[in-house]
Design a protein around this motif. Structure first.
Motif, PDB file in Angstrom:
ATOM      1  N   UNK A  44      10.921  19.602 -47.368  1.00  0.00           N
ATOM      2  CA  UNK A  44       9.903  20.177 -46.477  1.00  0.00           C
ATOM      3  C   UNK A  44       8.740  20.746 -47.285  1.00  0.00           C
ATOM      4  N   UNK A  45       9.044  21.426 -48.388  1.00  0.00           N
ATOM      5  CA  UNK A  45       7.988  21.943 -49.260  1.00  0.00           C
ATOM      6  C   UNK A  45       7.110  20.801 -49.760  1.00  0.00           C
ATOM      7  N   UNK A  46       7.729  19.705 -50.167  1.00  0.00           N
ATOM      8  CA  UNK A  46       6.972  18.531 -50.616  1.00  0.00           C
ATOM      9  C   UNK A  46       6.067  18.019 -49.509  1.00  0.00           C
ATOM     10  N   UNK A  47       6.570  17.976 -48.278  1.00  0.00           N
ATOM     11  CA  UNK A  47       5.792  17.494 -47.133  1.00  0.00           C
ATOM     12  C   UNK A  47       4.602  18.418 -46.870  1.00  0.00           C
ATOM     13  N   UNK A  48       4.823  19.716 -46.928  1.00  0.00           N
ATOM     14  CA  UNK A  48       3.747  20.678 -46.672  1.00  0.00           C
ATOM     15  C   UNK A  48       2.652  20.557 -47.734  1.00  0.00           C
ATOM     16  N   UNK A  49       3.053  20.439 -49.000  1.00  0.00           N
ATOM     17  CA  UNK A  49       2.048  20.312 -50.061  1.00  0.00           C
ATOM     18  C   UNK A  49       1.287  18.991 -49.944  1.00  0.00           C
ATOM     19  N   UNK A  50       1.982  17.937 -49.527  1.00  0.00           N
ATOM     20  CA  UNK A  50       1.291  16.659 -49.317  1.00  0.00           C
ATOM     21  C   UNK A  50       0.265  16.787 -48.201  1.00  0.00           C
ATOM     22  N   UNK A  63       1.074  23.757 -60.078  1.00  0.00           N
ATOM     23  CA  UNK A  63       1.515  24.548 -58.926  1.00  0.00           C
ATOM     24  C   UNK A  63       2.488  23.731 -58.072  1.00  0.00           C
ATOM     25  N   UNK A  64       2.196  22.461 -57.886  1.00  0.00           N
ATOM     26  CA  UNK A  64       3.061  21.577 -57.084  1.00  0.00           C
ATOM     27  C   UNK A  64       4.462  21.471 -57.693  1.00  0.00           C
ATOM     28  N   UNK A  65       4.527  21.227 -58.997  1.00  0.00           N
ATOM     29  CA  UNK A  65       5.828  21.101 -59.655  1.00  0.00           C
ATOM     30  C   UNK A  65       6.590  22.427 -59.644  1.00  0.00           C
ATOM     31  N   UNK A  66       5.871  23.532 -59.816  1.00  0.00           N
ATOM     32  CA  UNK A  66       6.516  24.843 -59.766  1.00  0.00           C
ATOM     33  C   UNK A  66       7.081  25.103 -58.377  1.00  0.00           C
ATOM     34  N   UNK A  67       6.361  24.658 -57.351  1.00  0.00           N
ATOM     35  CA  UNK A  67       6.824  24.851 -55.971  1.00  0.00           C
ATOM     36  C   UNK A  67       8.100  24.064 -55.712  1.00  0.00           C
ATOM     37  N   UNK A  68       8.162  22.834 -56.181  1.00  0.00           N
ATOM     38  CA  UNK A  68       9.360  22.020 -55.977  1.00  0.00           C
ATOM     39  C   UNK A  68      10.560  22.612 -56.714  1.00  0.00           C
ATOM     40  N   UNK A 124       9.270  30.108 -47.925  1.00  0.00           N
ATOM     41  CA  UNK A 124       9.805  30.927 -46.828  1.00  0.00           C
ATOM     42  C   UNK A 124       9.741  30.172 -45.507  1.00  0.00           C
ATOM     43  N   UNK A 125       8.627  29.497 -45.257  1.00  0.00           N
ATOM     44  CA  UNK A 125       8.490  28.696 -44.035  1.00  0.00           C
ATOM     45  C   UNK A 125       9.467  27.529 -44.050  1.00  0.00           C
ATOM     46  N   UNK A 126       9.550  26.822 -45.174  1.00  0.00           N
ATOM     47  CA  UNK A 126      10.450  25.668 -45.282  1.00  0.00           C
ATOM     48  C   UNK A 126      11.903  26.082 -45.105  1.00  0.00           C
ATOM     49  N   UNK A 127      12.260  27.248 -45.629  1.00  0.00           N
ATOM     50  CA  UNK A 127      13.609  27.786 -45.493  1.00  0.00           C
ATOM     51  C   UNK A 127      13.964  27.964 -44.015  1.00  0.00           C
ATOM     52  N   UNK A 128      13.044  28.539 -43.253  1.00  0.00           N
ATOM     53  CA  UNK A 128      13.282  28.753 -41.817  1.00  0.00           C
ATOM     54  C   UNK A 128      13.287  27.443 -41.037  1.00  0.00           C
ATOM     55  N   UNK A 129      12.398  26.534 -41.394  1.00  0.00           N
ATOM     56  CA  UNK A 129      12.340  25.248 -40.697  1.00  0.00           C
ATOM     57  C   UNK A 129      13.622  24.442 -40.906  1.00  0.00           C
ATOM     58  N   UNK A 189       5.385  18.539 -36.015  1.00  0.00           N
ATOM     59  CA  UNK A 189       6.221  17.433 -36.497  1.00  0.00           C
ATOM     60  C   UNK A 189       7.385  17.963 -37.322  1.00  0.00           C
ATOM     61  N   UNK A 190       7.131  18.989 -38.122  1.00  0.00           N
ATOM     62  CA  UNK A 190       8.200  19.566 -38.933  1.00  0.00           C
ATOM     63  C   UNK A 190       9.293  20.170 -38.059  1.00  0.00           C
TER      64      UNK A 190
END
Length: 201
Positions: A44-50, A63-68, A124-129, A189-190
């Motif tokens: 989900x994090x990957x989808x949001x960053x995309x 930042x992208x790699x750190x987020x993943x 945090x958002x991806x965790x809840x989703x 969509x998420x």
């Protein structure tokens, strides 16, 4: 704790994620392991960053790699302390000392505060989703449905926090109407991800 010991502890935690059961105080129709949850959050994090790249501007690869990495290890301390309900985490402030060193390393690799806030809010958002997706498909009885509804309500607030973090990261005073519409469609969509998953599991 030495860097070598920290890495070993984090590796043990990462490899043992499939042993940690989630939702042990919630009635669900099937078991979920931490490894499934962590993978879902990372996707989900990957989808949001995309989507940020499409609707806003390109994200720094660092930042992208750190987020993943941070998403993958956001609960990697749980093999040592177990999966705890949110209320229990709030009661036991000492639990933060078990935070995965690999998660900390990912966050430390990003220097500026704006990037750290963006990563934190998106995870945090991806965790809840991811939790919402699981409960929509697997909740049983009234208690689990109450938990599902509570998570659903929190998602709206977290969406707002992510949008604010995006604006701060890109230095934008306000998004265009087109960007707001696109963001709302992406979040919808998420939240409906569960309906797109193959039923043959």
């Amino acid at each position: 704790m030495s860097t070598k010991v920290k890495i070993n502890v984090s590796l043990i935690g990462a490899l043992c994620q499939d042993r940690v059961k989630r939702w042990h105080v919630v009635d669900v129709s099937r078991e979920q392991r931490l490894s499934e949850h962590s993978a879902g959050v990372t996707f989900i994090v990957d989808h949001i960053f995309a989507a940020m790249e499409v609707y806003f501007r390109p994200i720094s690869p660092k930042v992208y790699l750190a987020a993943l990495q941070a998403a993958l290890y956001h609960d990697a301390h749980e093999p040592f302390v177990g999966d705890r309900p949110t209320c229990a985490k709030e009661w036991d402030k000492n639990a933060v000392k078990y935070t995965s060193s690999l998660y900390e390393t990912a966050m430390e690799s990003v220097i500026d505060i704006k990037s750290k806030r963006l990563i934190t809010e998106v995870i945090s958002l991806a965790d809840s989703l991811e939790a919402l997706r699981f409960l929509i498909r697997n909740s049983q009885f009234q208690h689990s449905k109450i938990i599902r509804n509570e998570i659903d309500e929190r998602v709206s607030d977290k969406i707002t926090e992510v949008l604010m973090a995006i604006l701060e990261y890109f230095g934008m005073t306000s998004p265009s109407d087109e960007q707001i519409t696109a963001w709302e469609e992406m979040v919808t969509r998420l939240k409906q991800w569960h309906a797109q998953i193959d039923e043959d599991k």
